[in-house]
Scaffold this motif. Structure first.
Motif, PDB file in Angstrom:
ATOM      1  N   THR A   1       0.854  -1.313   0.110  1.00  0.00           N
ATOM      2  CA  THR A   1       0.043  -0.046   0.174  1.00  0.00           C
ATOM      3  C   THR A   1       0.852   1.315  -0.117  1.00  0.00           C
ATOM      4  OG1 THR A   1      -1.718  -1.229   1.237  1.00  0.00           O
ATOM      5  CG2 THR A   1      -1.826   1.215   1.154  1.00  0.00           C
TER       6      THR A   1
ATOM      7  N   ASP B   1      -4.407  10.968  -8.044  1.00  0.00           N
ATOM      8  CA  ASP B   1      -4.744  11.217  -6.810  1.00  0.00           C
ATOM      9  C   ASP B   1      -3.641  12.129  -5.959  1.00  0.00           C
ATOM     10  OD1 ASP B   1      -7.221  10.275  -7.051  1.00  0.00           O
ATOM     11  OD2 ASP B   1      -6.825   8.524  -5.734  1.00  0.00           O
TER      12      ASP B   1
ATOM     13  N   CYS C   1     -12.461   6.164  -0.208  1.00  0.00           N
ATOM     14  CA  CYS C   1     -11.764   4.637   0.058  1.00  0.00           C
ATOM     15  C   CYS C   1     -12.471   3.910   0.812  1.00  0.00           C
ATOM     16  CB  CYS C   1     -10.225   5.018   0.620  1.00  0.00           C
ATOM     17  SG  CYS C   1      -8.975   5.346  -0.746  1.00  0.00           S
TER      18      CYS C   1
ATOM     19  N   HIS D   1     -15.463   2.648  -1.046  1.00  0.00           N
ATOM     20  CA  HIS D   1     -15.388   1.486  -1.749  1.00  0.00           C
ATOM     21  C   HIS D   1     -14.920   0.207  -0.951  1.00  0.00           C
ATOM     22  CE1 HIS D   1     -15.001   3.620  -5.666  1.00  0.00           C
ATOM     23  NE2 HIS D   1     -14.450   4.181  -5.185  1.00  0.00           N
TER      24      HIS D   1
ATOM     25  N   ASN E   1     -12.815  10.039  -5.835  1.00  0.00           N
ATOM     26  CA  ASN E   1     -12.577   8.643  -5.588  1.00  0.00           C
ATOM     27  C   ASN E   1     -13.755   7.687  -5.759  1.00  0.00           C
ATOM     28  OD1 ASN E   1     -12.124   6.566  -3.522  1.00  0.00           O
ATOM     29  ND2 ASN E   1     -10.099   7.379  -3.636  1.00  0.00           N
TER      30      ASN E   1
ATOM     31  N   ASN F   1     -15.069   7.053  -9.286  1.00  0.00           N
ATOM     32  CA  ASN F   1     -14.121   6.351 -10.128  1.00  0.00           C
ATOM     33  C   ASN F   1     -14.094   4.746 -10.149  1.00  0.00           C
ATOM     34  OD1 ASN F   1     -11.857   5.303 -11.655  1.00  0.00           O
ATOM     35  ND2 ASN F   1     -10.256   6.693 -10.429  1.00  0.00           N
TER      36      ASN F   1
ATOM     37  N   LYS G   1     -12.525   2.243 -11.362  1.00  0.00           N
ATOM     38  CA  LYS G   1     -11.206   1.824 -11.220  1.00  0.00           C
ATOM     39  C   LYS G   1     -10.727   1.643  -9.725  1.00  0.00           C
ATOM     40  CE  LYS G   1      -9.261   3.568 -15.669  1.00  0.00           C
ATOM     41  NZ  LYS G   1      -8.282   4.157 -16.493  1.00  0.00           N
ATOM     42  N   VAL G   2     -11.172   2.422  -9.032  1.00  0.00           N
ATOM     43  CA  VAL G   2     -10.808   2.064  -7.648  1.00  0.00           C
ATOM     44  C   VAL G   2     -11.563   0.942  -6.937  1.00  0.00           C
ATOM     45  CG1 VAL G   2     -10.715   3.225  -5.266  1.00  0.00           C
ATOM     46  CG2 VAL G   2     -10.458   4.540  -7.097  1.00  0.00           C
ATOM     47  N   THR G   3     -12.853   0.753  -7.217  1.00  0.00           N
ATOM     48  CA  THR G   3     -13.497  -0.485  -6.931  1.00  0.00           C
ATOM     49  C   THR G   3     -13.070  -1.839  -7.383  1.00  0.00           C
ATOM     50  OG1 THR G   3     -15.640   0.816  -6.691  1.00  0.00           O
ATOM     51  CG2 THR G   3     -15.893  -1.522  -6.829  1.00  0.00           C
TER      52      THR G   3
ATOM     53  N   PHE H   1      -9.797  -1.977  -8.537  1.00  0.00           N
ATOM     54  CA  PHE H   1      -8.526  -2.308  -7.877  1.00  0.00           C
ATOM     55  C   PHE H   1      -8.702  -3.091  -6.402  1.00  0.00           C
ATOM     56  CE2 PHE H   1      -5.234  -0.912  -4.849  1.00  0.00           C
ATOM     57  CZ  PHE H   1      -4.081  -1.464  -5.336  1.00  0.00           C
ATOM     58  N   PHE H   2      -9.701  -2.646  -5.606  1.00  0.00           N
ATOM     59  CA  PHE H   2      -9.959  -2.939  -4.368  1.00  0.00           C
ATOM     60  C   PHE H   2     -10.295  -4.388  -4.349  1.00  0.00           C
ATOM     61  CE2 PHE H   2     -10.688   0.579  -1.173  1.00  0.00           C
ATOM     62  CZ  PHE H   2      -9.528   1.459  -1.575  1.00  0.00           C
TER      63      PHE H   2
ATOM     64  N   SER I   1      -2.344   5.163   3.275  1.00  0.00           N
ATOM     65  CA  SER I   1      -2.501   6.265   2.289  1.00  0.00           C
ATOM     66  C   SER I   1      -2.612   7.681   2.945  1.00  0.00           C
ATOM     67  CB  SER I   1      -3.637   5.897   1.269  1.00  0.00           C
ATOM     68  OG  SER I   1      -3.450   4.540   0.856  1.00  0.00           O
TER      69      SER I   1
END
Length: 204
Positions: A12, A22, A49, A52, A119, A122, A124-126, A128-129, A159
């Protein structure tokens, strides 16, 4: 357990340090508007975050418990997606570029909302998680839901620390980036190594 969580924290941190939309956004806001405005942006991003984390925790944990084979599918998807991200980073330019010319001054609450929406909206964040978190489930005693939230909180804390340092040291960081020719190269390959190592760990 501790080894898995330590690996998660390390991965991380590398990902948080590596240049992306970001942390570049946090850096530019900190330089243009001031440190507290950069911190407000970080709070917005980290709150996103948590949203998500909730989506992934409730969705995936239930499916894993009801369909054990689903977890194997998640692991294969996770390994494949992380290798894809490594390839995307490999194709990207090593130069770190950011501009403060068109960054408008805003109130802290507006920057918080901007970071949050950046965030949360997006997808892509979901994704990625979904690919990243299940690979670090660390306990047979705790429920998957609890483990996802622990990983989510660790992700946010690490983060937030890294992004907070970027906000507080915006001027020094921008000067270091301007002077150093190799920093982008090291960060790029650090990110690639993290993605590939995690993928290999999943596959093996």
């Amino acid at each position: 357990m501790l080894e898995t969580l330590s690996a998660f924290i390390f991965a991380t941190a590398i990902l948080a340090i590596s240049p992306g939309p970001d942390n570049i956004f946090v850096l530019t806001q900190s330089i243009v508007n001031g440190k507290k405005y950069g911190i407000a942006t970080v709070f917005g991003l980290m709150t996103g975050c948590l949203v998500h984390t909730t989506f992934v925790a409730f969705g995936v944990s239930t499916l894993i418990e009801q369909q054990p084979l689903f977890f194997i599918g998640i692991k294969i998807f996770g390994a494949s997606y992380l290798l894809y991200l490594a390839y995307q980073v490999y194709k990207s330019d090593v130069k770190i570029t950011f501009s403060t010319e068109q960054v408008l001054q805003k109130k802290t609450i507006k920057l918080f909302k901007k970071g949050f929406l950046m965030n949360v909206l997006n997808p892509k964040v979901t994704i990625f998680f979904l690919a990243f978190f299940p690979q670090f489930l660390f306990s047979k005693q705790l429920s998957h839901l609890v483990q996802f939230y622990i990983l989510g909180l660790l992700f946010v804390l690490v983060s937030f620390f890294v992004f907070g340092m970027i906000a507080l040291m915006g001027g020094q960081i921008s000067a270091a980036i301007s002077k150093s020719k190799n920093i982008g190269y090291y960060l790029k390959w650090g990110q690639i190594v993290v993605f590939v190592v995690i993928s290999i760990f999943i596959i093996l």
